[in-house]
Design a protein around this motif. Sequence first.
Motif, PDB file in Angstrom:
ATOM      1  N   ASN A  74      31.468  51.083  15.117  1.00 10.68           N
ATOM      2  CA  ASN A  74      31.919  50.181  16.178  1.00 10.68           C
ATOM      3  C   ASN A  74      33.001  50.875  17.005  1.00 10.68           C
ATOM      4  N   LYS A  75      32.567  51.516  18.093  1.00 13.32           N
ATOM      5  CA  LYS A  75      33.452  52.382  18.894  1.00 13.32           C
ATOM      6  C   LYS A  75      34.668  51.614  19.420  1.00 13.32           C
ATOM      7  N   GLU A  76      34.397  50.426  19.938  1.00 12.23           N
ATOM      8  CA  GLU A  76      35.465  49.634  20.542  1.00 12.23           C
ATOM      9  C   GLU A  76      36.571  49.332  19.521  1.00 12.23           C
ATOM     10  N   LYS A  77      36.099  48.891  18.348  1.00 10.05           N
ATOM     11  CA  LYS A  77      37.034  48.558  17.276  1.00 10.05           C
ATOM     12  C   LYS A  77      37.817  49.805  16.840  1.00 10.05           C
ATOM     13  N   ILE A  78      37.102  50.897  16.725  1.00 13.30           N
ATOM     14  CA  ILE A  78      37.752  52.137  16.294  1.00 13.30           C
ATOM     15  C   ILE A  78      38.896  52.497  17.233  1.00 13.30           C
ATOM     16  N   ASN A  79      38.615  52.434  18.526  1.00 18.32           N
ATOM     17  CA  ASN A  79      39.646  52.776  19.514  1.00 18.32           C
ATOM     18  C   ASN A  79      40.855  51.869  19.427  1.00 18.32           C
TER      19      ASN A  79
ATOM     20  N   LYS B 196      38.211  52.589   8.479  1.00 17.25           N
ATOM     21  CA  LYS B 196      37.069  53.090   7.697  1.00 17.25           C
ATOM     22  C   LYS B 196      35.842  52.208   7.897  1.00 17.25           C
ATOM     23  N   GLN B 197      36.095  50.919   7.793  1.00 19.41           N
ATOM     24  CA  GLN B 197      34.983  49.967   7.950  1.00 19.41           C
ATOM     25  C   GLN B 197      34.360  50.090   9.333  1.00 19.41           C
ATOM     26  N   ALA B 198      35.243  50.158  10.332  1.00 24.18           N
ATOM     27  CA  ALA B 198      34.759  50.240  11.711  1.00 24.18           C
ATOM     28  C   ALA B 198      33.924  51.504  11.900  1.00 24.18           C
TER      29      ALA B 198
END
Length: 590
Positions: free
Chosen positions: A570-575, A563-565
Amino acid sequence: MQDPVEEIKSRLDIVDVISDYIDLRQAGENFKAICPFHEEKTPSFFVSPSKQIWHCFGCGKGSDIFGFVQEIEGIDFPEALRILAKRAGVKVNYNDKEFKSQKTALYNISNLATKFYHKILLDSKGAKKARDYLKNRGLNEKIISQFKLGYVPDKWDTILNFLKNKNYKIENIEKTGLIVKRKDKNGYYDRFRNRIMFPIFDLYGQSVGFTGRIMPDQESKKIPKYINTPETDIYNKSKVLFGLDKAKTAIKKKDKVILVEGNMDVLTAHQAGTKNTICTSGTALTKKQINIIKRFTENVDLAFDLDTAGQAATKRSIDLLLKESMNVSVLKLKHGKDPADMINKNIKDWEKATKNPLPIMEYYFNLAFKNRDLSSTEDKKKATKVFLPEIAKLGDPVEKGLWIKKLSDKLDLSEVYLRDALQSQKTTPRKVRPKSQDNIQRTSPEKIAENFLGLLLLYPQEGKAYLEKTILEMFLEDRVRQVIKILKNKFLKKDKQITLNSLKKSINDKKLEKYIDGISFLGEKEFAEFDKERANKEFQQLYSCLKRKYLKNKMQELVQKLKQAEEQDNKEKINKLLEQINRLFKQSNN
Ligand SMILES: [Zn+2]
């Protein structure tokens, strides 16, 4: 000299000691009971004779005999030591720093004063009046020495000088209540003067205070007939029961206590062989006292004075005792005004009364019609007015009906009118005290982890494979993690046998050792009748439960991060997080 603590432990059996306080039932190798330290319906309090420890799985408390006595008596270690040393017949040097309690000096002073007053009563010329009085009240030498009765002369400094000469500190003497500071703050004087002294002992026979009775020739003067030690650090009058130290064995044996009003009644009853007799001293019956009585019996017979005050005390005590779920009856007294009188006049009548206690409703019924003229309408009304509220308090409708019938017969009046009158009573029927729900959450993660460990100690061979599969993060509690870590490093890696003792030896932490004792206890309690096959199944269940809960927590954590990402875009973090979540998801379906 051997360590007195170890010596006491070796001489006393934990089951004996704890049985003095609560009802223990055998459960396999161990004993179980309803825990005295938290409210519960099913027993989770366990005692292990082989390990000489106790543990409650409800509230988590547990230790050895010392810890138990401290906990249940609400006292510190030196006091528990004093109690248990006395019981074990072990001599302890209480001047040792670690055994010294704040209260040690006070106990010593009180015990010494008891001996001193007793000696004066027996030997002193000036005590003849006191000896004669006790003889006239029918007490023999044996009972006087058993209860350590005493006498203090008509002087202002008898005990003060005696104790000062024994080098006791004046502040400590004052703390026992034996002396009083002068109004002008200049010195002290004896609280008790020219009185017959009844020492008050705690449950373990330690003197904690006194009741002083005036001499018979002083009774017309305007001085109090009885004075008591005020509340002190060692004398709590709402907890102490006069005579209980001498009565407790008889109370247990007869499964009944006789509660009387005065010290003299207790002494006379004991002399007559009714050794299960006690009284409160300087206070009406309290809830704390009832809780102490409960350790020995749930059956109470009341034998209070026949005067109005005695009747009021009886009523009050009945209500309180019933509220505390005790069984109450009343002894039917005759002759004179109290049990001592009755015993002295005719011991046979006393014995008969103790054998046939009146149920409380019968007592109230007799009382309502005592000295009433049944041909007088006024008297009938009065009796009804007294008795009807007692019927109203009954919870059982059948019992209610029976007493209405009995009352209607006695009054020669139709039941219909009585039922009408009963309707208008405002009293709510007595309820059995609802006990709070057992609040152990059997499925809490802590509980599952503890069960896993407990089972492992009982079936280490079967549990090894599951232990290997676990990861530390599956266990939420720090102490459980510590144990798991030790098991993994010291046993699994080296392929060593897991036993309770070897595990305890690998730990350098007393607290953790105690905890493991508790865990092994739990294992015995929960899984004692398991065979290997059942143990295997249980391991499987516990392990998958641990894993499920772990994955669920982990998942929640990741979703939160996701959720935070997303908020931060933050695409990288989400992935990365999505990948982790996927992996976790697969794991949980395995
Ligand atoms: Zn408990």
